[in-house]
Enzyme design. Structure first.
Site, mmCIF file in Angstrom:
data_model
loop_
_atom_site.group_PDB
_atom_site.id
_atom_site.type_symbol
_atom_site.label_atom_id
_atom_site.label_comp_id
_atom_site.label_asym_id
_atom_site.label_seq_id
_atom_site.Cartn_x
_atom_site.Cartn_y
_atom_site.Cartn_z
ATOM 1 N N HIS A 65 0.834 -0.421 -0.059
ATOM 2 C CA HIS A 65 0.071 0.169 0.592
ATOM 3 C C HIS A 65 1.101 0.992 0.079
ATOM 4 C CE1 HIS A 65 0.339 0.128 4.376
ATOM 5 N NE2 HIS A 65 0.241 1.676 4.175
ATOM 6 N N GLN A 203 0.735 6.530 11.820
ATOM 7 C CA GLN A 203 1.038 6.301 10.449
ATOM 8 C C GLN A 203 2.467 6.469 10.264
ATOM 9 O OE1 GLN A 203 -1.713 6.500 12.354
ATOM 10 N NE2 GLN A 203 -3.350 5.823 10.786
ATOM 11 N N GLY A 204 2.509 6.159 8.639
ATOM 12 C CA GLY A 204 4.172 6.431 8.121
ATOM 13 C C GLY A 204 5.011 5.969 8.863
ATOM 14 N N ASP A 205 4.546 4.432 9.721
ATOM 15 C CA ASP A 205 5.487 3.717 10.053
ATOM 16 C C ASP A 205 5.547 2.619 8.746
ATOM 17 O OD1 ASP A 205 7.125 4.608 12.115
ATOM 18 O OD2 ASP A 205 5.198 4.358 13.913
HETATM 19 N N1 ARG Z 1 -0.924 2.055 7.237
HETATM 20 C C1 ARG Z 1 -0.327 3.289 8.407
HETATM 21 C C2 ARG Z 1 0.473 3.966 7.103
HETATM 22 O O1 ARG Z 1 0.331 4.155 6.426
HETATM 23 C C3 ARG Z 1 0.180 2.160 9.345
HETATM 24 C C4 ARG Z 1 -0.546 1.785 10.664
HETATM 25 C C5 ARG Z 1 0.397 1.438 11.585
HETATM 26 N N2 ARG Z 1 -0.666 1.221 12.740
HETATM 27 C C6 ARG Z 1 -1.071 0.547 13.636
HETATM 28 N N3 ARG Z 1 -1.898 0.774 14.319
HETATM 29 N N4 ARG Z 1 0.244 0.125 13.907
HETATM 30 O O2 ARG Z 1 2.041 3.969 8.252
#
Ligand code: ARG
Length: 507
Positions: A65, A203-205
């Site tokens: 993604h 987000q960002g990880d």
């Molecule tokens: N989808 C998120 C991104 O694009 C990562 C989300 C990870 N979230 C979590 N709660 N572990 O960076």
């Protein structure tokens, strides 16, 4: 650009317990532990928009993604970069993006992708990735470490340096209790986090590594994928299960360069030709190993006096060669003037970052008077020796070597003494035959063809050859199609299969 991480962005209600200024609940990472940590950035930016990891052989592993809507030339990576918006690490460009074919944009199943780099300089550190099964490496409750430059709180901002946090592996059964898309986790994903929340990726990880450290042996088990919010109670972080998805990686990345064996002639010298005459050549690329590879990014270019080469036929581009198979690229070029004409074909294969280069060159001689008595660069000429050049006959005035007759002015070593007669034979008119009435053939019943010999696989037929195969007559097509009338590749048996029409005309 990263696809918006919808699930993770649903609600922004920071938990007052998570006021930690870190990844959610983490600490600054030691860069020495994360030399394989990789940031994904836009080509014109230093700002990490996703995490990733370097797995060796010029390949970076990340989440599908993160890159599924990107073009390779719009992104870059920073291997070993641990600063947000920094210039540290090794910045490299991307030549190819491979998304898992079953990546599901709705529930993010199979959220895994590979980036092929345009080069893989020596000295990079790669991480080992899991194979077999996740549970060979960890049990529920074991602490795994996840790192990233993502938000330090749900809806928060990015840190300045890489953050890491230890989160326990959670059973699929417990994780599914969170409902929604969490009910489909398990096969190709796993969860990690504390039931009460407070520590998580955010987000960002995404795309970044979650690893296990067993006595100093670090193995990457997962890829940051998604979660509802960040660090919420009962809403665990979801990670792509690398062990379960390993065949996707193996199909693209080959462990060692020894496993991919690309065979081709690097340098070929063709016979001399004449300015204005076309020169033809056929490059062949062979898979001399066992694992299949796909030829891509193929192009030809001319150098020296060569006119731009034209590809007459290309059975290589985007073709997957199984072990022992080969493909051909037929080109034609000319020469704009006297000199050396060189044509170069470059190509890559999907499994390596190498750019392969094959060249052919030929000396182009002047239009007329080209013969064996022509002046040669390395010949020593004594006074009164003669040589032909440019359609003229020249006589050496004194000892000379390497001085070209046509650039020899009145004070040069060469004196023009006439026209070249170097055995260019004037075509002899064929004797005129009295016209003969063609004998009138009695009409014959169509019968099994008898023209031409039976086709023998492995014979190199030439244009115009006719052969009989399975009671039909075939004629070998003119160049460049005649290249396929022969043995290699052998998939051109006339009338058999789908390729033979490239080489043969049915008569
Ligand atoms: N989808 C998120 C991104 O694009 C990562 C989300 C990870 N979230 C979590 N709660 N572990 O960076």
């Amino acid at each position: 650009m990263m696809a918006p991480c919808l699930l993770a962005a649903e609600t922004i209600t920071p938990n007052t317990a998570d006021v930690s200024p870190r990844i959610v609940g983490g600490t600054d990472a030691n860069p020495a532990d994360w030399k394989f940590y990789t940031q994904i950035v836009n080509r014109n930016s230093n700002r990490s928009f996703c995490g990733a990891s370097y797995i060796g052989n010029g390949f970076v592993l990340t989440a599908a993604h993160c890159v599924d809507t990107d073009a390779p030339n719009h992104i870059a990576v920073k291997i070993g970069g641990t600063r947000y918006n920094g210039t540290d690490g090794t910045r490299l460009d991307v030549s190819q993006i491979y998304i898992h074919p079953n990546f599901n944009t709705t529930n993010l199943a199979n959220d895994i992708a590979l980036l092929k780099l345009t080069s893989a300089p020596a000295g990079l550190t790669a991480v080992d990735i899991a194979s077999g099964s996740l549970y060979q490496y960890a049990s529920d409750g074991d602490f795994l470490t996840v790192a990233g430059l993502g938000r330090t709180a749900e809806g928060g901002s990015s840190p300045t340096v890489l953050q890491e946090v230890d989160v326990p592996l959670v059973s699929d059964a417990e994780c599914r209790l969170a409902g929604g898309n969490y009910t489909s986790i398990g096969g190709v994903s796993f969860c990690a986090g504390l039931p009460q929340g407070g520590i998580d990726s955010c987000q960002g990880d995404s795309g970044g590594p979650i690893v296990i450290n067993r006595g100093g042996n670090v193995t990457q088990l997962g890829i940051v994928s998604w979660g509802i919010g960040c660090a919420r109670p009962g809403k665990y972080g979801v990670y792509s299960d690398i062990a379960a998805l390993k065949t996707f990686v193996d199909d693209i990345v080959v462990g060692g360069s020894d496993k991919v064996h690309v065979a081709f002639d690097e340098n070929t010298v063709l016979s001399d030709f004449i300015v204005g005459e076309p020169k033809q050549h056929s490059f062949s690329v062979q898979n001399a190993g066992f694992s299949p590879f796909t030829v891509d990014r193929l192009s030809v270019s001319g150098a020296g006096v060569a006119t731009p080469p034209v590809i007459a036929k290309d059975t290589c581009s985007n073709t997957t060669l199984q072990g022992n198979e080969s493909c051909l690229v037929a080109i034609e070029f000319g020469a704009s003037e006297v000199g050396t004409a060189t044509a170069t074909m470059t190509f890559e294969v999907d499994k390596t970052t190498t750019v392969y280069k094959a060249t052919v060159s030929a000396t182009a001689n002047p239009t007329s008077g080209y013969c064996s008595t022509d002046w040669k660069e390395d010949t020593v000429y004594l006074p009164k020796d003669t040589a032909t050049w440019g359609g003229k006959l020249w006589k050496a005035k004194w000892w000379t070597q390497g001085e070209h007759p046509s650039t020899s002015g009145p004070w040069g070593p060469w004196e023009e003494i006439g026209v070249a007669d170097c055995g260019v034979t004037t075509p002899v008119e064929p004797p005129v035959q009295p016209p003969v009435e063609p004998p009138v053939e009695p009409p014959v019943e169509p019968e099994p063809p008898t023209t031409g010999d039976s086709y023998v696989a492995g014979t190199q037929y030439v244009a115009g050859d006719t052969v009989v195969n399975n009671n039909d007559i075939y004629e070998c097509k003119p160049w460049p199609y005649n290249l396929w009338c022969g043995a290699a590749p052998s998939a051109y048996e006339p009338g058999v299969g789908t390729n033979w029409q490239d080489a043969w005309i049915k008569r």
